[in-house]
Design a protein around this motif. Structure first.
Motif, short mmCIF file in Angstrom:
data_model
loop_
_atom_site.label_atom_id
_atom_site.label_comp_id
_atom_site.label_asym_id
_atom_site.label_seq_id
_atom_site.Cartn_x
_atom_site.Cartn_y
_atom_site.Cartn_z
N CYS A 140 0.82 -1.20 0.00
CA CYS A 140 0.00 0.00 0.00
C CYS A 140 0.86 1.26 0.00
N LEU A 141 1.92 1.25 0.79
CA LEU A 141 2.80 2.43 0.83
C LEU A 141 3.52 2.67 -0.49
N THR A 142 3.94 1.59 -1.18
CA THR A 142 4.60 1.80 -2.47
C THR A 142 3.61 2.37 -3.49
N MET A 143 2.41 1.82 -3.53
CA MET A 143 1.41 2.35 -4.47
C MET A 143 1.05 3.80 -4.13
N SER A 144 0.93 4.09 -2.84
CA SER A 144 0.60 5.44 -2.40
C SER A 144 1.74 6.41 -2.70
N ALA A 145 2.98 5.95 -2.60
CA ALA A 145 4.13 6.80 -2.93
C ALA A 145 4.11 7.16 -4.42
N ARG A 146 3.76 6.21 -5.25
CA ARG A 146 3.69 6.51 -6.69
C ARG A 146 2.58 7.52 -6.96
N ILE A 147 1.44 7.35 -6.29
CA ILE A 147 0.36 8.33 -6.44
C ILE A 147 0.81 9.71 -5.97
N ALA A 148 1.49 9.75 -4.82
CA ALA A 148 1.98 11.02 -4.27
C ALA A 148 2.96 11.69 -5.23
N ALA A 149 3.87 10.89 -5.80
CA ALA A 149 4.83 11.46 -6.76
C ALA A 149 4.10 12.09 -7.94
N VAL A 206 9.10 0.92 9.04
CA VAL A 206 9.04 1.04 7.58
C VAL A 206 10.24 1.83 7.12
N VAL A 207 10.96 1.29 6.15
CA VAL A 207 12.01 2.04 5.47
C VAL A 207 11.67 2.01 3.98
N MET A 208 11.88 3.14 3.34
CA MET A 208 11.56 3.25 1.92
C MET A 208 12.80 3.68 1.15
N ARG A 209 12.93 3.14 -0.05
CA ARG A 209 14.05 3.49 -0.92
C ARG A 209 13.46 3.92 -2.25
N PHE A 210 14.00 5.00 -2.77
CA PHE A 210 13.55 5.54 -4.04
C PHE A 210 14.68 5.46 -5.06
N ARG A 211 14.32 5.05 -6.27
CA ARG A 211 15.26 5.10 -7.38
C ARG A 211 14.74 6.13 -8.36
N GLY A 212 15.65 6.90 -8.88
CA GLY A 212 15.28 7.96 -9.80
C GLY A 212 16.02 9.21 -9.41
N ASN A 213 15.38 10.35 -9.64
CA ASN A 213 16.05 11.63 -9.42
C ASN A 213 15.36 12.49 -8.37
N LEU A 214 14.74 11.87 -7.38
CA LEU A 214 14.11 12.65 -6.32
C LEU A 214 15.17 13.12 -5.32
N THR A 215 15.07 14.37 -4.93
CA THR A 215 15.97 14.89 -3.89
C THR A 215 15.54 14.30 -2.54
N LEU A 239 8.76 14.37 1.27
CA LEU A 239 7.45 14.87 0.90
C LEU A 239 6.56 13.74 0.40
N VAL A 240 7.11 12.89 -0.46
CA VAL A 240 6.38 11.75 -1.01
C VAL A 240 6.04 10.75 0.10
N ILE A 241 6.99 10.47 0.99
CA ILE A 241 6.75 9.53 2.09
C ILE A 241 5.59 10.01 2.97
N HIS A 242 5.61 11.27 3.36
CA HIS A 242 4.55 11.78 4.24
C HIS A 242 3.19 11.76 3.55
N ARG A 243 3.17 12.11 2.27
CA ARG A 243 1.89 12.07 1.55
C ARG A 243 1.42 10.62 1.35
N ALA A 244 2.36 9.71 1.09
CA ALA A 244 2.01 8.30 0.91
C ALA A 244 1.35 7.76 2.17
N GLU A 245 1.87 8.12 3.32
CA GLU A 245 1.27 7.65 4.57
C GLU A 245 -0.15 8.20 4.74
N GLU A 246 -0.38 9.42 4.30
CA GLU A 246 -1.73 10.00 4.36
C GLU A 246 -2.69 9.29 3.42
#
Length: 138
Positions: A55-64, A97-106, A112-119
């Motif tokens: 759920c958190l990974t899907m929510s992180a993609r939505i947040a991004a 929970v630990v999250m790792r991002f691949r790409g070019n996010l600072t 920002l994405v993590i906090h929104r994903a949790e919401e």
């Protein structure tokens, strides 16, 4: 939203006199539950952790996407573990929970994405709210 198709949700577990639970989703997915300490597979607690991670990974993609950062995110991974309570009743007292991002996010964008994903995440919101569980027979 008109025309939005909803997905049936729910699961049914069946357990015979011997063996392990077999679980079917409302959409026809199936999984056999593992209960042995060294047996490969998912046990019920693993499924709880898996639900939160997925759920958190899907929510992180939505947040991004919401933040206009979708092109900067090539992959997100969420690893969820937990601590069982040492006092009763039997439960998970803390999720890690630990999250790792691949790409070019600072780093700031990642937070920002993590906090929104949790919401956004229905599973984390449900776990945080102590939902009512009604048990009956059918």
């Amino acid at each position: 939203m008109p025309g939005l198709k909803t997905r049936p949700v729910g699961a049914t577990a069946t357990l015979g006199h011997t063996g392990f639970p077999h679980v079917l989703s409302e959409t026809g997915g199936a999984i056999d539950i593992a209960t042995g300490a060294s047996q490969p597979g998912f046990n019920p607690i693993d499924l709880l952790h898996a639900a939160l991670a997925a759920c958190l990974t899907m929510s992180a993609r939505i947040a991004a996407r919401e933040f206009g950062l979708a092109d900067s995110l090539s992959e997100v991974v969420a690893r969820v573990t937990g601590d069982k309570a040492t006092d009763g009743p039997s439960r998970i007292a803390r999720f890690h929970v630990v999250m790792r991002f691949r790409g070019n996010l600072t780093p700031q964008q990642q937070l920002l994405v993590i906090h929104r994903a949790e919401e956004i995440c229905t599973v984390s919101n449900s776990l945080a709210s102590k939902p009512v569980i009604e048990i009956g027979t059918f």
